[in-house]
Design an enzyme around this catalytic site. Structure first.
Site, PDB file in Angstrom:
ATOM      1  N   SER A  75       0.834  -1.199   0.000  1.00 35.68           N
ATOM      2  CA  SER A  75       0.000   0.000   0.000  1.00 35.68           C
ATOM      3  C   SER A  75       0.865   1.244   0.000  1.00 35.68           C
ATOM      4  O   SER A  75       2.028   1.206   0.415  1.00 35.68           O
ATOM      5  CB  SER A  75      -0.898  -0.020   1.241  1.00 35.68           C
ATOM      6  OG  SER A  75      -1.799   1.039   1.215  1.00 35.68           O
ATOM      7  N   ASP A  76       0.290   2.343  -0.469  1.00 32.67           N
ATOM      8  CA  ASP A  76       0.981   3.623  -0.389  1.00 32.67           C
ATOM      9  C   ASP A  76      -0.049   4.738  -0.237  1.00 32.67           C
ATOM     10  O   ASP A  76      -1.133   4.670  -0.817  1.00 32.67           O
ATOM     11  CB  ASP A  76       1.829   3.882  -1.637  1.00 32.67           C
ATOM     12  CG  ASP A  76       2.794   5.028  -1.401  1.00 32.67           C
ATOM     13  OD1 ASP A  76       3.830   4.795  -0.747  1.00 32.67           O
ATOM     14  OD2 ASP A  76       2.506   6.157  -1.821  1.00 32.67           O
TER      15      ASP A  76
END
Length: 192
Positions: A75-76
Site C-alpha cells: 500500500s501507499d
C-alpha cells in the site's frame, strides 16, 4: 468473517505502518509482516492517484517467487495538495512547511492497495478530501514536538491531537486518512 474466507491463504502484509498492522488485527486477519526496502521514487509526470498506484505496484514487484497460497498486500498513501504530492517529512523543518501549507486549505489523501498472488494482481484506491482550519505556528510547533509525525504522509495523523483541533470536515473515508481504506480492502478480500 475474513478469517474464514482467507483460511487457505498465507496473507503477507508488506508494511511497517503500525496503523495498517492494527487494521489487519482489527479485521481478525491472520497475517505475517514481511518488509523489503524499496526506494519510493516515481516518474515526475504522474499525478495524484497515478503516484500511489505506481508505488503500491512498485512495492509489490519487490516480492519475487510468491507461493501458490501467498497473498501479498502492499500500500501507499500520499497527501495531494495543490497539484503536488506530500510524502513523509524527513525532518522538523519539512514537517513544519507541510503543515503550514496545509493550514486553512483542503487537500486529498490518496491511498492505493495492491493485492497480489502468483496468478493475479489487483490495485484498488481511495480518495478522501480533508479540510484544515488555519493553524498558528504555535499549534504546528506543539504538534510536531509532541507527536513527531515523521512517519506520516503530509506530516499529520488524523487520529492524533492535530486531527481533533485542525480538521473542520472530511469527505470520504476516515480510515483512508489514517492509512488504509479498510472498507474497500474488506470488499476485495471477501470477493476472492
Amino acid at each position: 468473517m475474513l478469517k474464514e474466507k482467507l483460511k487457505n491463504y498465507n496473507i503477507i502484509l508488506a508494511s511497517k505502518s503500525p496503523r495498517r498492522q492494527q487494521f489487519f488485527k482489527d479485521l481478525n486477519i491472520d497475517f505475517t509482516i514481511k518488509l523489503k526496502e524499496v526506494e519510493e521514487l516515481y516518474p515526475q509526470q504522474l499525478k495524484g492517484i497515478e503516484i500511489t498506484d505506481y508505488l503500491a505496484n512498485l512495492k509489490a514487484k519487490a516480492y519475487k517467487n510468491l507461493k501458490d497460497n501467498d497473498l501479498l498486500i502492499t500500500s501507499d498513501t500520499i497527501v495531494w495538495l495543490e497539484n503536488k504530492a506530500l510524502g513523509k517529512p524527513k525532518n522538523y523543518h519539512e514537517a513544519f512547511v507541510m503543515l503550514k501549507n496545509l493550514s486553512g486549505k483542503k487537500h486529498e489523501v490518496i491511498t492505493s492497495i495492491s493485492i497480489k498472488n502468483k496468478n493475479f494482481q489487483k490495485i484498488i484506491n481511495d480518495i478522501t478530501t480533508v479540510f484544515f482550519k488555519k493553524l498558528s505556528d504555535k499549534e504546528i510547533n506543539y504538534y510536531i514536538n509532541n507527536y513527531k509525525p515523521f512517519d506520516k504522509a503530509g506530516a499529520y495523523g488524523i487520529q492524533e491531537w492535530i486531527g481533533f483541533i485542525a480538521i473542520d470536515k472530511i469527505e470520504g473515508s476516515y480510515f483512508n486518512v489514517v492509512g488504509l481504506p479498510v472498507h474497500k480492502l474488506y470488499k476485495e478480500l471477501m470477493n476472492l
